[in-house]
Design an enzyme around this catalytic site. Structure first.
Site, PDB file in Angstrom:
ATOM      1  N   GLY A  70       0.831  -1.488  -0.003  1.00 48.99           N
ATOM      2  CA  GLY A  70       0.541   0.126   0.297  1.00 48.99           C
ATOM      3  C   GLY A  70       0.939   0.891  -0.085  1.00 48.99           C
ATOM      4  O   GLY A  70       0.653   2.511  -0.543  1.00 48.99           O
ATOM      5  N   ASN A 150      -6.408   3.550  10.468  1.00 44.62           N
ATOM      6  CA  ASN A 150      -6.490   2.771  10.686  1.00 44.62           C
ATOM      7  C   ASN A 150      -6.065   2.538  11.967  1.00 44.62           C
ATOM      8  O   ASN A 150      -5.745   1.730  12.553  1.00 44.62           O
ATOM      9  CB  ASN A 150      -4.589   2.141  10.297  1.00 44.62           C
ATOM     10  CG  ASN A 150      -3.323   4.096  10.366  1.00 44.62           C
ATOM     11  OD1 ASN A 150      -3.386   4.766   9.938  1.00 44.62           O
ATOM     12  ND2 ASN A 150      -2.123   3.521  11.159  1.00 44.62           N
ATOM     13  N   GLN A 178      -7.293   0.005   4.666  1.00 41.75           N
ATOM     14  CA  GLN A 178      -7.968  -0.815   5.519  1.00 41.75           C
ATOM     15  C   GLN A 178      -9.634  -0.564   5.506  1.00 41.75           C
ATOM     16  O   GLN A 178      -9.996  -1.812   6.331  1.00 41.75           O
ATOM     17  CB  GLN A 178      -8.381   1.195   7.036  1.00 41.75           C
ATOM     18  CG  GLN A 178      -6.452   0.688   7.348  1.00 41.75           C
ATOM     19  CD  GLN A 178      -6.367  -0.955   8.334  1.00 41.75           C
ATOM     20  OE1 GLN A 178      -7.014  -1.557   9.160  1.00 41.75           O
ATOM     21  NE2 GLN A 178      -4.975  -0.715   8.854  1.00 41.75           N
ATOM     22  N   SER A 198      -3.861  -3.170   0.285  1.00 41.83           N
ATOM     23  CA  SER A 198      -3.591  -3.728   0.329  1.00 41.83           C
ATOM     24  C   SER A 198      -3.446  -5.395   0.412  1.00 41.83           C
ATOM     25  O   SER A 198      -4.321  -5.297   1.616  1.00 41.83           O
ATOM     26  CB  SER A 198      -2.375  -3.074   1.496  1.00 41.83           C
ATOM     27  OG  SER A 198      -1.032  -4.184   0.845  1.00 41.83           O
ATOM     28  N   HIS A 200      -2.410  -7.986   2.408  1.00 39.01           N
ATOM     29  CA  HIS A 200      -2.248  -8.160   3.456  1.00 39.01           C
ATOM     30  C   HIS A 200      -3.436  -8.029   4.761  1.00 39.01           C
ATOM     31  O   HIS A 200      -3.122  -8.594   5.859  1.00 39.01           O
ATOM     32  CB  HIS A 200      -0.626  -8.200   4.398  1.00 39.01           C
ATOM     33  CG  HIS A 200      -0.634  -7.005   4.501  1.00 39.01           C
ATOM     34  ND1 HIS A 200      -0.475  -6.653   5.993  1.00 39.01           N
ATOM     35  CD2 HIS A 200      -0.223  -5.743   3.516  1.00 39.01           C
ATOM     36  CE1 HIS A 200       0.184  -5.549   5.733  1.00 39.01           C
ATOM     37  NE2 HIS A 200       0.042  -5.164   4.674  1.00 39.01           N
ATOM     38  N   THR A 236       9.779  -7.504 -13.032  1.00 36.06           N
ATOM     39  CA  THR A 236       8.611  -9.068 -13.044  1.00 36.06           C
ATOM     40  C   THR A 236       7.781  -8.932 -12.357  1.00 36.06           C
ATOM     41  O   THR A 236       7.394  -8.894 -10.205  1.00 36.06           O
ATOM     42  CB  THR A 236       9.672 -10.106 -12.729  1.00 36.06           C
ATOM     43  OG1 THR A 236      10.490 -10.199 -13.665  1.00 36.06           O
ATOM     44  CG2 THR A 236       9.112 -11.546 -13.133  1.00 36.06           C
ATOM     45  N   CYS A 324       2.727   0.302  12.297  1.00 39.58           N
ATOM     46  CA  CYS A 324       4.453   1.155  10.802  1.00 39.58           C
ATOM     47  C   CYS A 324       5.073   2.318  11.782  1.00 39.58           C
ATOM     48  O   CYS A 324       6.267   2.342  10.810  1.00 39.58           O
ATOM     49  CB  CYS A 324       3.820   1.837   9.607  1.00 39.58           C
ATOM     50  SG  CYS A 324       2.381   0.886   8.558  1.00 39.58           S
TER      51      CYS A 324
END
Length: 397
Positions: A70, A150, A178, A198, A200, A236, A324
């Site tokens: 993210g 968050n 979120q 994101s 996860h 890639t 974070c």
């Protein structure tokens, strides 16, 4: 018992997601941009994943860019707009409660001559729309606001902001890390030009994310390299993880309402019991619409790290702030922006529930929390000062 209540930081990868990914580690491993048979097999998987995500967002496959996080998506969006539109102006609007991926990017852009206006929030952590409207200028080229915070979970007035920015032809970027998988998000309908999220956060693996970019929006190059992802994000393609994020998002989307209601019920039960069983606490953001499993609670006259570590010894994982920035000794900038005094902000924990949490786990957490708060307050001189009636400014918070 082990209880994981830090789902806003990251989530467990769903077994069905792992199962969908596995063939692309060993059986189908070609580079999706190669022209041979091996490349065609993986290329088809990437194409199908892109289509799945586009369909969920009611977008076009060409508007879906795969990234690694993210934070990377936010950077590609913000820095890309700054490069592409700086000839129109160098004024950008955001809020005072943004994630470091956004906040620190804007701080960096200030060194390049951009002017950043940070709009304040109210006591529930919701951006004040009237202040936002006052901040708009002729040279405003970008507005960047998170969908939901968050730390406290409060939703921002994204739809209203989208209408305003669309009328004024200002680019609108939203950090939806979120909220994706928890609520329906249709960028075009909501007036959103750029949207980052994101995997996860909704039971996909770490290391895979998406940036939605509306067709017609120009982005200056932030990463240079090959032609992958429309030359916006060279490198890639991570085929297994791309398959994983599409599978996880489809699963979350299919069970969205039921899971929202279940998590909200757990959260409301948890908060009601905390207020009933522990004195001198505050539920942050309670007056706003919040993420269903997010509970930010301030325990007055205590320090967050001691509570977090004590809970960890009981097998319970929570956060003392944004994951974070949890290594920082500074109080949360989100809580300070909401008007919470620094000494109380330090005593705040975030409990974030997810699809695997149960009422049994919540009851265990409550029992441990009551015991831990009682013991720590017995050792706290601030708590003794309060009990003696000598604490100041308690009524202002």
């Amino acid at each position: 018992m082990k209880v994981y209540l830090d789902n806003n930081a990251t989530t467990k990868v769903d077994e069905e997601v792992v199962k969908a990914m596995m063939p692309y580690f060993s059986d189908y491993y070609g580079n999706p941009f190669s022209l041979h048979l091996f490349g065609n097999e993986t290329g088809l998987a990437v194409t199908e994943a892109r289509q799945t995500i586009a369909d969920i967002l009611k977008a076009k496959p060409s508007e879906i860019i795969f990234t690694a996080s993210g934070s990377e998506g936010d950077n590609l969006a913000i820095r890309g707009i700054a490069k592409a539109y700086k000839h129109r102006g160098k004024h950008i609007i955001t809020s005072t409660i943004e994630h470091p991926a956004v906040k620190n990017t804007f701080i960096d852009l200030m060194e390049d001559g951009f002017e950043i206006t940070m709009v304040p929030v109210d006591e529930n952590g919701v951006m004040i729309l009237d202040e936002f409207k006052k901040a708009l200028r002729e040279d405003t080229i970008l507005v960047s606001v998170m969908h939901a915070n968050n730390e406290v979970g409060s939703f921002q007035p994204v739809e209203e902001i989208g209408k305003i920015t669309k009328e004024r032809k200002i680019i609108f970027h939203v950090d939806a890390v979120q909220t994706m998988g928890k609520v329906e998000i249709y960028p075009e309908k909501m007036g959103i030009d750029l949207l980052a999220f994101s995997g996860h956060k909704f039971n996909a693996p770490k290391g895979i994310a998406v940036l939605y970019k509306r067709d017609g929006v120009r982005l200056g190059k932030v990463i240079t390299g090959g032609n992958q992802e429309g030359k916006r994000r060279p490198g890639t393609s991570n085929t297994p993880y791309i398959v994983g994020i599409a599978k996880a998002l489809q699963m979350a989307n299919d069970n969205m309402k039921e899971e929202w209601d279940r998590e909200e019920k757990l959260r409301d039960y948890f908060e009601a019991e905390v207020v009933k069983r522990i004195p001198e606490v505050r539920i942050n953001g309670k007056g706003a619409r919040r993420l269903p499993g997010t509970s930010s609670i301030t325990f007055k006259y205590l320090e967050g790290e001691s509570m977090l570590l004590s809970l960890s010894l009981k097998g319970i994982a929570v956060s003392s702030g944004s994951a974070c920035s949890s290594d920082s000794l500074q109080p949360s900038h989100v809580l300070l922006a909401m008007g919470i005094p620094a000494e109380f902000a330090h005593g705040t924990l975030r409990f974030s529930m997810g699809k695997y949490n149960t009422k049994e786990e919540i009851d265990y957490t409550l029992d441990c929390l009551v015991e831990i708060i009682g013991k720590l307050r017995d050792l706290s001189p601030l708590w003794r000062t309060f009990q003696d009636g000598k604490a100041t400014d308690i009524n202002s918070f």
